[in-house]
Enzyme design. Structure first.
Site, PDB file in Angstrom:
ATOM      1  CG  ASP A  25      -0.380  -0.141   2.531  1.00 24.85           C
ATOM      2  OD1 ASP A  25       0.763  -0.656   2.627  1.00 24.85           O
ATOM      3  OD2 ASP A  25      -1.024   0.251   3.522  1.00 24.85           O
ATOM      4  CG  LEU A 127      -8.304  -9.783  12.609  1.00 16.36           C
ATOM      5  CD1 LEU A 127      -9.314 -10.683  13.317  1.00 16.36           C
ATOM      6  CD2 LEU A 127      -8.019 -10.314  11.220  1.00 16.36           C
ATOM      7  CB  SER A 129      -9.969  -3.777  16.602  1.00 16.95           C
ATOM      8  OG  SER A 129      -8.816  -3.278  17.239  1.00 16.95           O
ATOM      9  CB  SER A 130      -7.242   0.780  15.407  1.00 14.02           C
ATOM     10  OG  SER A 130      -6.568   0.431  14.222  1.00 14.02           O
ATOM     11  CG  ASP A 174      -6.564  -1.227   7.902  1.00 10.80           C
ATOM     12  OD1 ASP A 174      -6.248  -1.980   6.966  1.00 10.80           O
ATOM     13  OD2 ASP A 174      -5.868  -1.060   8.922  1.00 10.80           O
ATOM     14  CE1 TYR A 223       3.215  -0.389   7.581  1.00 10.61           C
ATOM     15  CE2 TYR A 223       4.017   1.690   8.469  1.00 10.61           C
ATOM     16  CZ  TYR A 223       3.213   0.997   7.594  1.00 10.61           C
ATOM     17  OH  TYR A 223       2.418   1.690   6.717  1.00 10.61           O
TER      18      TYR A 223
HETATM   19  P1  ADP Z   1      -5.698  -3.641  15.378  1.00  8.90           P
HETATM   20  O1  ADP Z   1      -6.199  -2.450  14.622  1.00  8.90           O
HETATM   21  O2  ADP Z   1      -4.891  -4.555  14.540  1.00  8.90           O
HETATM   22  O3  ADP Z   1      -6.765  -4.395  16.099  1.00  8.90           O
HETATM   23  P2  ADP Z   1      -4.336  -1.600  16.883  1.00  8.90           P
HETATM   24  O4  ADP Z   1      -3.245  -1.664  17.891  1.00  8.90           O
HETATM   25  O5  ADP Z   1      -4.151  -0.767  15.685  1.00  8.90           O
HETATM   26  O6  ADP Z   1      -4.690  -3.107  16.490  1.00  8.90           O
HETATM   27  O7  ADP Z   1      -5.673  -1.083  17.569  1.00  8.90           O
HETATM   28  C1  ADP Z   1      -6.110  -1.592  18.811  1.00  8.90           C
HETATM   29  C2  ADP Z   1      -6.537  -0.430  19.696  1.00  8.90           C
HETATM   30  O8  ADP Z   1      -7.767   0.123  19.181  1.00  8.90           O
HETATM   31  C3  ADP Z   1      -6.859  -0.836  21.106  1.00  8.90           C
HETATM   32  O9  ADP Z   1      -5.687  -0.854  21.909  1.00  8.90           O
HETATM   33  C4  ADP Z   1      -7.809   0.278  21.534  1.00  8.90           C
HETATM   34  O10 ADP Z   1      -7.103   1.463  21.859  1.00  8.90           O
HETATM   35  C5  ADP Z   1      -8.581   0.548  20.258  1.00  8.90           C
HETATM   36  N1  ADP Z   1      -9.822  -0.257  20.230  1.00  8.90           N
HETATM   37  C6  ADP Z   1     -10.175  -1.190  19.323  1.00  8.90           C
HETATM   38  N2  ADP Z   1     -11.403  -1.727  19.605  1.00  8.90           N
HETATM   39  C7  ADP Z   1     -11.827  -1.103  20.736  1.00  8.90           C
HETATM   40  C8  ADP Z   1     -13.009  -1.218  21.560  1.00  8.90           C
HETATM   41  N3  ADP Z   1     -13.972  -2.098  21.289  1.00  8.90           N
HETATM   42  N4  ADP Z   1     -13.091  -0.400  22.629  1.00  8.90           N
HETATM   43  C9  ADP Z   1     -12.118   0.491  22.919  1.00  8.90           C
HETATM   44  N5  ADP Z   1     -10.999   0.622  22.200  1.00  8.90           N
HETATM   45  C10 ADP Z   1     -10.830  -0.160  21.130  1.00  8.90           C
HETATM   46 MG    MG Z   2      -4.985  -0.931  13.772  1.00  6.09          MG
END
Ligand code: ADP
Ligand code: MG
Length: 373
Positions: A25, A127, A129-130, A174, A223
Site C-alpha cells: 500500500d 484485523l 479493530s482500530s 483499512d 514496519y
Molecule cells: P488492530 O487495529 O490490529 O486491532 P491496533 O493496535 O491498531 O490493532 O488497535 C487496537 C486499539 O484500538 C486498542 O488498543 C484500543 O485502543 C482501540 N480499540 C479497538 N477496539 C476497541 C473497543 N472495542 N473499545 C475500545 N478501544 C478499542
Molecule cells: Mg490498527
C-alpha cells in the site's frame, strides 16, 4: 420507554482481513482486502437536560461521555473538539477525542451525549479493530454533526482521527475497506488512484482467521524500517514508487522484490477469481506468505506454524495478514469445511501451548454505515 430512547442512533464499521497484498500500500501498489462479518458499533444517546427528580439522568450538552464494553474506564471529551487526544486516559479514549477533533475540524457541530462502543473485532491482532472503531466514530461524528461526505472523504477523516489518537501515520487501506465493502466480495484496491473494484468470492469458498498465539511485537519499528528501506530503493531507481518497478530492476533487493512480486500476485489473484480459476488462489497465497517470510522478513515462527497447521487440515492456501511480526493468519477453505478446519487448527495450537487459541470463520461483510437497532 423513556422519550429519549427514540433518539438513540447507531453506527457500525467492519474489521477486515487482507486476503493478499501486504506491504504494497505505501508503494502505491495493489491489495485485496475483505471486510469481515465482525464489527464495531457506536450507540449514541443525546445529552438530556432532564429536570431533577425525573428518572432520566442529566448530562452535559458540552461533553461526550464514552464507554467501551471491551475496555475499562469512562472518558469525557469536549464536544467542540478542543480536548487534546494525547491527554485522554485511558488511552482507548484517544480514539474518541481524535474522532471528535477530526470531525469538528471538518465543520461538524457535534452535540453532547453518551457514546457506547462495542466491538466483535479482536484488538491488536491485525484485523483492524482500530479502523473499525475510528470509522464508526467518525460516522457518528459526521452523522450527528450534519455533514455529508463520500466514502473516500470518510476514509480520510477516519485516518485523520486515528492519527490524532495514536500519532502513528498509517495508510488508508483499512478505512477504505470498511467504507467500500460489498457483501460476498473482496475489494481490489489500487492504492495509487484510491479506486476500489469489488470482485465476487465464489459461494463455495470461505476464509478462516487464526491468531498465531503471538502478539504483534515490533510491528511499529519493523514496519517503519521496511517502509524506509523500500522508499530508499524507489528513490535510488528514480521512481515515484515501486509500483513502477520491473522485476529486473529489483531482482537483487529482497525487500523491493517482495513489493514488486506481491503486486503481481494481487493482480493474478483477482484475475483468477474473475475467470473462475479457483485452483490458482491457494498457491498465490502461499507464495505471498513465502515472500513476506523470506524476502520481506516480517513473519515469525508462530505465524509460519499457523500457516502450516491450516494447510495440514485442508486449507487451500494460507498467509499472514496485516503487517506481520505476530498477529493473525488467514486461510482459504472450502466453505463447508471452514468449521472443521477451525476446530482442528485450534486443537493443534492448544496442544502446542497456545492459551485460548483464537480461530474463526469469516464471511465478506457489509460496508460501514448506520446500524440497525
Ligand atoms: P488492530 O487495529 O490490529 O486491532 P491496533 O493496535 O491498531 O490493532 O488497535 C487496537 C486499539 O484500538 C486498542 O488498543 C484500543 O485502543 C482501540 N480499540 C479497538 N477496539 C476497541 C473497543 N472495542 N473499545 C475500545 N478501544 C478499542
Ligand atoms: Mg490498527
Amino acid at each position: 420507554m423513556a422519550a429519549d430512547d427514540l433518539t438513540v442512533r447507531r453506527w457500525r464499521a467492519p474489521g477486515r482481513i487482507n486476503v493478499i497484498g501486504d506491504h504494497t500500500d505505501y508503494q502505491d501498489g495493489f491489495c485485496l482486502p475483505m471486510a469481515i462479518d465482525r464489527e464495531c458499533r457506536v450507540t449514541v444517546r443525546p445529552a438530556t437536560g432532564a429536570p431533577t427528580g425525573t428518572a432520566v439522568a442529566r448530562t452535559d450538552p458540552a461533553t461526550i461521555t464514552a464507554t467501551s464494553v471491551q475496555e475499562p474506564g469512562t472518558v469525557v471529551v469536549a464536544a467542540d473538539g478542543s480536548t487534546d487526544p494525547a491527554t485522554v486516559e485511558p488511552a482507548w479514549g484517544r480514539f474518541v477525542a481524535g474522532a471528535v477533533a477530526a470531525c469538528t475540524a471538518r465543520g461538524a457541530a457535534i452535540p453532547g451525549g453518551t457514546w457506547t462502543i462495542t466491538s466483535s473485532v479482536p484488538t491488536g491482532s491485525g484485523l483492524s479493530s482500530s479502523a473499525a472503531l475510528s470509522v464508526a466514530l467518525v460516522l457518528a461524528g459526521v452523522g450527528l454533526g450534519g455533514l455529508h461526505l463520500d466514502p473516500v472523504a470518510l476514509a480520510r477523516l477516519a485516518l485523520d482521527a486515528e492519527v490524532r489518537a495514536t500519532g502513528v501515520p498509517g495508510g488508508l487501506l483499512d478505512q477504505m475497506t470498511a467504507l467500500h465493502a460489498v457483501p460476498g466480495h473482496l475489494l481490489l484496491l489500487d492504492c495509487r488512484t484510491l479506486t476500489v473494484e469489488p470482485v465476487p468470492l465464489p459461494r463455495s469458498l470461505g476464509f478462516v482467521v487464526v491468531h498465531s498465539g503471538r502478539a504483534r511485537t515490533l510491528a511499529g519499528s519493523g514496519y517503519a524500517q521496511r517502509r524506509a528501506a523500500v522508499e530508499a530503493t524507489a528513490a535510488a531507481l528514480g521512481l515515484p514508487a515501486l509500483r513502477n518497478a520491473t522485476p529486473d530492476q529489483v531482482a537483487h533487493d529482497p525487500r523491493a522484490r517482495h513489493v514488486v512480486s506481491e503486486n503481481a500476485r494481487v493482480l493474478a489473484f483477482a484475475d483468477a477469481l474473475r475467470a473462475g480459476r479457483t485452483d490458482a488462489l491457494g498457491p498465490l497465497m502461499l507464495a505471498s506468505h513465502a515472500s513476506l517470510r523470506d524476502d520481506y522478513d516480517v513473519s515469525t515462527p508462530e505465524l509460519d506454524r499457523a500457516v502450516d497447521r491450516l494447510m495440514a487440515h485442508g486449507a487451500l492456501g494460507a498467509r499472514l495478514t496485516g503487517a506481520g511480526f505476530g498477529g493473525c493468519v488467514v486461510g482459504l477453505v472450502q466453505r463447508n469445511h471452514a468449521d472443521d478446519v477451525v476446530a482442528k487448527v485450534a486443537r493443534d495450537l492448544a496442544a502446542a501451548g497456545v492459551t485460548d487459541p483464537l480461530a474463526f470463520a469469516v464471511r465478506p461483510g457489509a460496508a460501514a454505515g448506520v446500524a440497525p437497532d
